[in-house]
Design an enzyme around this catalytic site. Structure first.
Site, PDB file in Angstrom:
ATOM      1  N   SER A   7       0.809  -1.298   0.293  1.00  0.00           N
ATOM      2  CA  SER A   7      -0.237   0.104  -0.188  1.00  0.00           C
ATOM      3  C   SER A   7       0.324   1.298   0.294  1.00  0.00           C
ATOM      4  CB  SER A   7      -0.978  -0.233   0.912  1.00  0.00           C
ATOM      5  OG  SER A   7      -1.388  -1.538   1.749  1.00  0.00           O
TER       6      SER A   7
HETATM    7  N1  SAH Z   1      -0.466  -5.233   3.959  1.00  0.00           N
HETATM    8  C1  SAH Z   1       0.290  -5.077   2.737  1.00  0.00           C
HETATM    9  C2  SAH Z   1      -0.191  -5.430   1.136  1.00  0.00           C
HETATM   10  C3  SAH Z   1      -1.215  -5.794   1.420  1.00  0.00           C
HETATM   11  S1  SAH Z   1      -2.285  -6.772  -0.322  1.00  0.00           S
HETATM   12  C4  SAH Z   1       1.921  -4.773   2.945  1.00  0.00           C
HETATM   13  O1  SAH Z   1       1.987  -4.316   3.965  1.00  0.00           O
HETATM   14  O2  SAH Z   1       2.799  -5.042   2.069  1.00  0.00           O
HETATM   15  C5  SAH Z   1      -3.446  -7.384   0.477  1.00  0.00           C
HETATM   16  C6  SAH Z   1      -2.983  -9.107   0.651  1.00  0.00           C
HETATM   17  O3  SAH Z   1      -4.325  -9.218   0.396  1.00  0.00           O
HETATM   18  C7  SAH Z   1      -2.756  -9.651  -0.818  1.00  0.00           C
HETATM   19  O4  SAH Z   1      -1.449  -9.787  -0.160  1.00  0.00           O
HETATM   20  C8  SAH Z   1      -3.077 -10.469  -0.705  1.00  0.00           C
HETATM   21  O5  SAH Z   1      -3.127 -11.811  -1.435  1.00  0.00           O
HETATM   22  C9  SAH Z   1      -3.877 -11.106   0.280  1.00  0.00           C
HETATM   23  N2  SAH Z   1      -4.921 -11.141   0.687  1.00  0.00           N
HETATM   24  C10 SAH Z   1      -6.631 -11.237  -0.477  1.00  0.00           C
HETATM   25  N3  SAH Z   1      -7.479 -11.950  -0.200  1.00  0.00           N
HETATM   26  C11 SAH Z   1      -6.527 -12.867   1.111  1.00  0.00           C
HETATM   27  C12 SAH Z   1      -7.651 -13.218   2.333  1.00  0.00           C
HETATM   28  N4  SAH Z   1      -8.773 -14.102   2.097  1.00  0.00           N
HETATM   29  N5  SAH Z   1      -6.951 -14.059   3.377  1.00  0.00           N
HETATM   30  C13 SAH Z   1      -5.828 -13.234   3.843  1.00  0.00           C
HETATM   31  N6  SAH Z   1      -5.105 -12.686   2.756  1.00  0.00           N
HETATM   32  C14 SAH Z   1      -5.361 -12.216   1.494  1.00  0.00           C
END
Ligand code: SAH
Length: 243
Positions: free
Chosen positions: A93
């Protein structure tokens, strides 16, 4: 005219030199490297200038080396004012959004926090400097593994990474004082509501194409809702897609 050319040459030479020095990641005379400078500028121009005031959040953003959480070829862009790709079609993000979500859940040093969507592990690292324990769940195995390794290598020892569907939360470690969801579901998964402690706060980008960053506070077992800002996150996968 002549002076102008000299000055232009001087500027060109010093720019090239600083790029070379920067690429080698050597520290300048005063022991400051390119990323120390970039991080300070990021915090000053993107975080403090936009109204983030929690000193714990500011200090964490100053401390965590964001360039370590992006692919090597994007290292130089790590402190820019936008999200970046981290592989598997996912993104880290924008720095301001990380700071905003962290500030809004009003963390204390005694808190235990759950993050859904580990991604690169950057948000988890920020949380780990402010709170007692961070539990973070990632659904894509390769991302969960690389984030866990990165966090360990960088010494963020109070972060626990699990590969799985964040929809279900982490019941064995509940209740949590705060929950941060960094992927967008259409609505808050029920298990996460149950795993939020009384008085706890949960922040989530809600929606699909049009998303609103939404803050919930649990008061007498019920959720009170506040809309924060329009945002754009990757969608939440897994069980929620089938509902
Ligand atoms: N917080 C992260 C960025 C998040 S991007 C950072 O600091 O880099 C969103 C993430 O959520 C992605 O890696 C995606 O694979 C994950 N995601 C999507 N659906 C999910 C779920 N149901 N459970 C866990 N993770 C999930």
């Amino acid at each position: 005219m002549c002076l102008n050319i000299v000055l232009k040459n001087l500027f060109f030479t010093s720019t090239v030199l600083s790029l070379i020095i920067g690429c080698a990641d050597t520290k300048g005379k005063n022991g400051v490297s390119w990323h120390d400078v970039a991080r300070r500028e990021m915090v000053h121009n993107q975080i403090v200038a936009r109204g983030i005031m929690d000193t714990n959040v500011i200090n964490a953003m100053l401390s965590v080396e964001r360039h370590r959480f992006v692919p090597k070829e994007l290292e130089r862009l790590a402190y820019s004012d936008y999200p970046l790709p981290i592989g598997e079609d996912q993104t880290i993000s924008q720095p301001y959004i990380v700071a905003l979500m962290t500030e809004k859940v009003a963390l204390q040093s005694s808190h235990r926090v759950l993050e859904i969507g580990t991604g690169s592990g950057y948000q988890a690292a920020i949380l780990s400097l402010i709170t007692r324990e961070v539990y973070t769940i990632e659904i894509i195995p390769s991302l969960a593994q690389s984030a866990a390794e990165r966090l360990k290598e960088l010494g963020y020892n109070n972060v626990y990474v699990k590969c799985g569907d964040g929809f279900l939360g982490w019941p064995e470690a509940a209740p949590f004082d705060a929950i941060i969801i960094t992927c967008a579901p259409p609505e808050v998964p029920q298990p996460l509501i149950e795993q939020l402690a009384e008085g706890g706060r949960l922040i989530v980008p809600l929606g699909d194409n049009f998303q609103v960053l939404t803050l919930y506070t649990k008061v007498n077992g019920k959720l009170e809702k506040t809309d924060i800002a329009p945002v754009r996150f990757v969608p939440m996968k897994g069980i929620i897609e089938e509902q």
